[in-house]
Design a protein around this motif. Structure first.
Motif, PDB file in Angstrom:
ATOM      1  N   GLY A 169      -0.095   9.417  14.919  1.00  0.00           N
ATOM      2  CA  GLY A 169       0.737   9.473  16.122  1.00  0.00           C
ATOM      3  C   GLY A 169       1.275   8.099  16.477  1.00  0.00           C
TER       4      GLY A 169
ATOM      5  N   VAL B 226       4.380  -6.521  10.190  1.00  0.00           N
ATOM      6  CA  VAL B 226       5.505  -5.577  10.261  1.00  0.00           C
ATOM      7  C   VAL B 226       5.710  -5.220  11.735  1.00  0.00           C
TER       8      VAL B 226
ATOM      9  N   ILE C 205      -5.140   4.616  15.142  1.00  0.00           N
ATOM     10  CA  ILE C 205      -3.939   5.466  15.158  1.00  0.00           C
ATOM     11  C   ILE C 205      -2.899   4.919  14.176  1.00  0.00           C
TER      12      ILE C 205
ATOM     13  N   GLY D  23       0.857   4.961  18.235  1.00  0.00           N
ATOM     14  CA  GLY D  23      -0.235   4.159  18.792  1.00  0.00           C
ATOM     15  C   GLY D  23       0.146   3.374  20.029  1.00  0.00           C
TER      16      GLY D  23
ATOM     17  N   SER E  77      -3.003  -6.254   5.195  1.00  0.00           N
ATOM     18  CA  SER E  77      -2.868  -7.666   5.591  1.00  0.00           C
ATOM     19  C   SER E  77      -3.832  -8.559   4.810  1.00  0.00           C
TER      20      SER E  77
ATOM     21  N   ILE F 199       0.839  -1.220   0.000  1.00  0.00           N
ATOM     22  CA  ILE F 199       0.000   0.000   0.000  1.00  0.00           C
ATOM     23  C   ILE F 199       0.869   1.263   0.000  1.00  0.00           C
TER      24      ILE F 199
ATOM     25  N   LEU G 249       6.024  -3.233  15.264  1.00  0.00           N
ATOM     26  CA  LEU G 249       5.390  -2.096  15.940  1.00  0.00           C
ATOM     27  C   LEU G 249       6.519  -1.170  16.388  1.00  0.00           C
ATOM     28  N   LEU G 250       6.533   0.047  15.858  1.00  0.00           N
ATOM     29  CA  LEU G 250       7.567   1.014  16.219  1.00  0.00           C
ATOM     30  C   LEU G 250       6.982   1.981  17.239  1.00  0.00           C
TER      31      LEU G 250
ATOM     32  N   GLN H 180      -9.231  -2.771   7.731  1.00  0.00           N
ATOM     33  CA  GLN H 180      -9.705  -3.386   8.978  1.00  0.00           C
ATOM     34  C   GLN H 180     -10.525  -2.377   9.792  1.00  0.00           C
TER      35      GLN H 180
HETATM   36  N1  SAH Z   1      -4.515  -3.479   9.310  1.00  0.00           N
HETATM   37  C1  SAH Z   1      -3.630  -2.733   8.438  1.00  0.00           C
HETATM   38  C2  SAH Z   1      -2.197  -3.140   8.749  1.00  0.00           C
HETATM   39  C3  SAH Z   1      -1.173  -2.294   8.113  1.00  0.00           C
HETATM   40  S1  SAH Z   1       0.499  -2.746   8.457  1.00  0.00           S
HETATM   41  C4  SAH Z   1      -3.989  -3.063   7.006  1.00  0.00           C
HETATM   42  O1  SAH Z   1      -4.279  -4.226   6.746  1.00  0.00           O
HETATM   43  O2  SAH Z   1      -3.972  -2.197   6.135  1.00  0.00           O
HETATM   44  C5  SAH Z   1       0.762  -2.062  10.049  1.00  0.00           C
HETATM   45  C6  SAH Z   1       0.678  -0.556  10.181  1.00  0.00           C
HETATM   46  O3  SAH Z   1       1.094  -0.230  11.507  1.00  0.00           O
HETATM   47  C7  SAH Z   1       1.592   0.254   9.249  1.00  0.00           C
HETATM   48  O4  SAH Z   1       0.826   1.157   8.516  1.00  0.00           O
HETATM   49  C8  SAH Z   1       2.563   0.967  10.215  1.00  0.00           C
HETATM   50  O5  SAH Z   1       2.928   2.254   9.760  1.00  0.00           O
HETATM   51  C9  SAH Z   1       1.733   1.025  11.466  1.00  0.00           C
HETATM   52  N2  SAH Z   1       2.465   1.205  12.727  1.00  0.00           N
HETATM   53  C10 SAH Z   1       3.608   0.608  13.159  1.00  0.00           C
HETATM   54  N3  SAH Z   1       3.935   1.058  14.392  1.00  0.00           N
HETATM   55  C11 SAH Z   1       2.970   1.964  14.758  1.00  0.00           C
HETATM   56  C12 SAH Z   1       2.738   2.788  15.916  1.00  0.00           C
HETATM   57  N4  SAH Z   1       3.555   2.785  16.975  1.00  0.00           N
HETATM   58  N5  SAH Z   1       1.647   3.576  15.929  1.00  0.00           N
HETATM   59  C13 SAH Z   1       0.786   3.627  14.880  1.00  0.00           C
HETATM   60  N6  SAH Z   1       0.966   2.881  13.749  1.00  0.00           N
HETATM   61  C14 SAH Z   1       2.036   2.070  13.694  1.00  0.00           C
END
Ligand code: SAH
Length: 222
Positions: free
Chosen positions: A138, A209, A111, A140, A67, A60, A211-212, A97
């Motif tokens: 922000g 991916v 978020i 999350g 996902s 994306i 979680l940052l 989602q």
């Molecule tokens: N359910 C979404 C998953 C996207 S991938 C879908 O299917 O489209 C996961 C997303 O989590 C990414 O867009 C990434 O930028 C975001 N992400 C990672 N760490 C994050 C954080 N601390 N706060 C908010 N978003 C975060």
């Protein structure tokens, strides 16, 4: 199952996707109905719309992916929504989602840390007619204390453990679903808050991916 009310020509593809999810063991009728009624093609890049109803993860942009629909269905089945809940989603990504959640809960706060993705998700959610959803930009992992408590929290990125602020913002009896990094790989885990404790239940192997953020992994680019 309710008749389709989405005004587009993808209804047949959605019905086939629902059958595929059923074959994979998804049983929650509300979740299957939400998939049948939600236009996933609005949440993928235009060049990939012909693949929108495959049970596949798709790029994306910004190095992120939408996902597998089966992953969303498992998350949603695990949190067991009845329709009256306030839900927090961490990692909006495409917003698909989020759109499913908008059909399954009363209020959805989502978020996303990447502003460009949050903007795209907001437009797609508007086009899909999801009005009970707020997308915030922000970190999350901090949750959103002013809007807590949440009856359910879905974290869509993998971490070592659930961020402490999210556990604190979970209502008593609330459910948090999140991919947890183990030695053997990632595992989807459902945490249920009971008084001061947390009950843990494993939901099987997944791939997300990282979680940052403050209560997640460090972002190497910042
Ligand atoms: N359910 C979404 C998953 C996207 S991938 C879908 O299917 O489209 C996961 C997303 O989590 C990414 O867009 C990434 O930028 C975001 N992400 C990672 N760490 C994050 C954080 N601390 N706060 C908010 N978003 C975060």
């Amino acid at each position: 199952m309710e008749p389709l009310r989405v005004g587009d020509s993808y209804g047949g593809y959605r019905a086939r996707l629902v059958e595929e999810l059923r074959d994979l063991g998804i049983r929650d009728m509300a979740v299957l109905a939400a998939v049948a009624q939600t236009p996933r093609h609005l949440f993928v890049p235009e060049a990939l719309r012909n693949r929108a109803y495959e049970n596949a993860a798709l790029p994306i942009g910004k190095h992120q992916t939408i996902s597998h629909p089966s992953t969303h269905a498992r998350n949603l089945e695990a949190v067991g929504l009845q329709g009256r809940e306030r839900v927090l989603e961490v990692g909006t990504g495409s917003g698909y989602q989020t759109a499913l959640l908008s059909r399954l809960a009363d209020q959805v706060i989502s978020i996303e840390r990447i502003a460009a993705l949050a903007d795209l998700a907001r437009s797609a959610l508007q086009e899909a007619g999801c009005v009970n959803v707020t997308v915030l930009v922000g970190d999350g992992t901090l949750g959103r204390r002013s809007l807590a408590p949440f009856d359910a929290i879905i974290v869509s990125a993998a971490g070592a453990s659930p961020p402490k602020p999210l556990i604190e913002q979970l209502a008593d009896g609330g459910r948090l679903v999140m991919p947890i990094c183990r030695d053997s790989g990632q595992e989807l885990v459902k945490f249920t808050r009971t008084g001061d404790g947390l009950v843990e239940q494993s939901m099987g192997h997944v791939q997300f991916v990282p979680l940052l953020g403050k209560h997640g992994f460090e972002d190497e680019n910042s």
